[in-house]
Structure formats: C-alpha cells, structure tokens
Enzyme design. Structure first.
Site, short mmCIF file in Angstrom:
data_model
loop_
_atom_site.label_atom_id
_atom_site.label_comp_id
_atom_site.label_asym_id
_atom_site.label_seq_id
_atom_site.Cartn_x
_atom_site.Cartn_y
_atom_site.Cartn_z
N GLY A 243 0.82 -1.20 0.00
CA GLY A 243 0.00 0.00 0.00
C GLY A 243 0.86 1.25 0.00
O GLY A 243 2.09 1.19 0.14
N PHE A 244 0.22 2.38 -0.13
CA PHE A 244 0.92 3.66 -0.27
C PHE A 244 1.77 3.97 0.96
O PHE A 244 2.99 4.13 0.87
CB PHE A 244 -0.13 4.75 -0.53
CG PHE A 244 0.42 6.13 -0.71
CD1 PHE A 244 1.65 6.35 -1.31
CD2 PHE A 244 -0.33 7.23 -0.30
CE1 PHE A 244 2.14 7.64 -1.49
CE2 PHE A 244 0.14 8.51 -0.48
CZ PHE A 244 1.37 8.72 -1.07
N TYR B 257 -16.42 2.44 6.70
CA TYR B 257 -14.95 2.51 6.80
C TYR B 257 -14.53 3.09 8.16
O TYR B 257 -13.72 2.50 8.88
CB TYR B 257 -14.40 3.36 5.66
CG TYR B 257 -12.95 3.76 5.85
CD1 TYR B 257 -11.94 2.80 5.81
CD2 TYR B 257 -12.60 5.09 6.07
CE1 TYR B 257 -10.61 3.16 5.99
CE2 TYR B 257 -11.27 5.45 6.24
CZ TYR B 257 -10.28 4.49 6.21
OH TYR B 257 -8.98 4.84 6.39
N LYS C 44 -12.61 1.22 11.49
CA LYS C 44 -11.38 1.72 12.09
C LYS C 44 -11.55 1.98 13.59
O LYS C 44 -10.64 1.73 14.39
CB LYS C 44 -10.93 3.00 11.38
CG LYS C 44 -10.29 2.75 10.02
CD LYS C 44 -8.98 1.99 10.16
CE LYS C 44 -8.13 2.05 8.93
NZ LYS C 44 -6.83 1.36 9.10
#
Length: 322
Positions: free
Chosen positions: A10-11, A151, A155
């Site tokens: 991932g980034f 989302y 989290k």
C-alpha cells in the site's frame, strides 16, 4: 530490529518499509495484493522494496489466521505495524462486510498472534474520518462515537480492540490517525493522482461538490517518519499525523497542478457525497510532544514531488485504471 509491516504494498506501507530498511531494520512485509485499485501500482511499490536486502515479502491476508500463526512461528518480531486495511469511504457503503473483516477482524487476528508470541508493540493506522462532525482543529480527546461511514466504523472497532489488549495484556499501542496522505506513487483511487492525470490528459475532472471542501494534506514521507517514530514505548496513545496548518481546498490543489503542468483543468461538478467530510484539520501538538514529530514538506513542494514522479513514470501510469 525486525518489524512486521502489514499492507506493505500500500501507499503508506511502501514508504514506511523503505524508511525502516534505510535505517537498517529487517522488514517482513505482508500484503494480500487485492484489486481494490489497479494492482500495477502495488507491483511497482513491491519492485521498489525488492532492492533492499533486508526486505522479505509474504503474500497473505491478515484475515487468514492459520497463515498468520505460521508467519509468527517462523519469525521473531520486535514490533508490528498494521497498515493493512480496506480503504475508501464511498466503497465501504457498497461492501461494508469486507471492511469489517479486514479492518477489525484482521486487527484482532494480529493482536492474538502477538499475545501468543509475547510481542508487545503495535503501531496501528487509523483515520481522520472518525472526526466527522467535530469541531476543528481535531484533537485526539474528542469523542468519536458517531462514524458516518462503514470505513470509519471499522477503524473505530480496531482502535477499541487494541485498547482492550493494552488493558488486558499490557500491550504498548500507538494508534495513528492519518490525515489525507499524498505524494509519489499515491493511490490511483484518490484525487491527487486522478486529478493530475486528468489535467495532463485534458480529461474532465469529476468533482463532487464545488471544490471548497478542504483537507489537511500530509506528505507520505512525513507520515512514514511519524509511523516509525511511534515504535517507541508509549503505553496506549492515539496520535494525529497531519499537516497541522489551515486545511487546503480541492480547488487550490487543482490550481497548483495547473501551474506545475502548465495546463488548464476541465471540471465537471457533481453533487457532494453525504459520506464525505467537508473539512479536515489536525491538531498535531501531541505528535510534537510524544514523537518529536512535525511535518516537514509543504503542500506545493509535496505536490511537485508527485508531479515529478508522475512524469518519470508517465508511460505506465497512463495505463492505470483510475
């Protein structure tokens, strides 16, 4: 030091691994390489990490408890940095089960493996999306009990589960709430790379709202530095990592890209999405006190690093599915 970094393709995971390896750490990187966005970007990041001799890649899903147990039995980790997650507010409304599985249950799986092997240090990536509806600038002590997307809810679940393991088993947990990360090799589903390519191509930009919505943009290098700094013993802390200045509008981002490219954007406006936040702005005093961290890369300079990377890799980036 030997660190497990989940979400390494991932980034943020890619850049965090890079900096850890440059500092001499051993890194086992784990990623499932899902197709939420074009896997060619993830493959590029993995190829970049492969140049480091201290890097080992394992293709695996944190929802796979059997494979996780095998991994933890065959490595002695000093710490875990959990950056594996399903990202994206809008898509979480279409497929919420995937988000709860990866972001919440996956985190629980890692916590259980850590408990079994006596590994006490966890750095967990969280999100500024939890602050929806709160007064800015967002401070970590604000109640974040009303997430407005699956989302954000997933989290929040990961955060509270990590607290439970801190309380029961004396885990040392650093939870980092990231604010709009951008920079070279950023996600093709997010506005910086999409807008950059569309302006370059002359393709109309799809802009939800009037562009006055704003974000506390934070360069990926600054985010990676803060993530590594959070490996220090802290007990249990939630820490914002953000730009910390007045938030920057989407219109301003477009203007900077226009100046760097020497091209004018064509914009098509669509209605604002209810699941999006209008503005984000981080109070970063706690990061300064606990981590001696502050962002070092300004917005215009940061966008230039993205444009430079894009121009160097333009041939294949133009082929990415946005």
């Amino acid at each position: 030091m030997k660190v497990l970094v989940t979400g390494c393709a991932g980034f943020v995971g890619w850049r965090t691994c890079s900096l850890l390896l440059e500092q001499g750490a051993e890194v086992v990187g784990m990623d499932v390489i899902n197709d939420y966005y074009d896997v060619r970007m993830k493959e590029w990041r993995l190829a970049d990490l492969a140049k480091y001799p201290g890097f080992e890649f394992v293709k695996a899903d944190i929802e796979n408890m059997g494979l996780l147990n095998y991994l933890f039995d065959n490595h002695k980790f000093d710490a875990v940095i959990n950056l594996a997650a399903r990202a994206g507010v809008r898509y979480s409304m279409e497929n919420p089960h995937v988000y709860l599985g990866s972001n919440a249950e996956g985190t629980l799986n890692l916590l259980e493996c850590m408990r079994r092997k006596g590994i006490k240090k966890l750095v967990l990536a969280s999100t500024s999306s939890l602050y929806a509806g709160q007064q800015m600038p967002f401070v970590e002590t604000l109640p974040v009990n009303e997430p407005i997307s699956p989302y954000a809810a997933s989290k929040k679940a990961a955060e509270v589960m990590a607290y439970t393991y801190h309380y029961l088993y004396d885990f040392d947990v650093s939870i980092l709430r990231y604010f709009t990360v951008y920079g070279p090799a950023c996600r093709p589903d997010m506005s910086p790379l999409r807008f950059l390519r569309w302006i370059d191509e002359g393709t109309p930009i799809t802009l939800f709202g009037d562009g006055t919505q704003s974000r506390d943009f934070t360069h990926v290098d600054d985010i990676a530095r803060g993530t590594i700094a959070a490996l220090k013993p802290l007990g249990y802390e939630i820490i914002n990592l953000g730009g910390g200045n007045n938030p920057i509008s989407i219109n301003r981002m477009i203007e900077v890209f226009e100046g760097l490219l020497g091209k004018k954007a064509v914009i098509e406006h669509k209605p604002f999405n209810k699941s999006d936040m209008l503005h984000t702005w981080a109070n970063i005093e706690k990061a300064g006190k606990l981590l001696a961290w502050k962002p070092e890369i300004g917005f215009e300079k940061g966008l230039k690093t993205l444009v430079d990377w894009y121009q160097e890799n333009r041939n294949w980036v133009l082929k990415l599915k946005l």
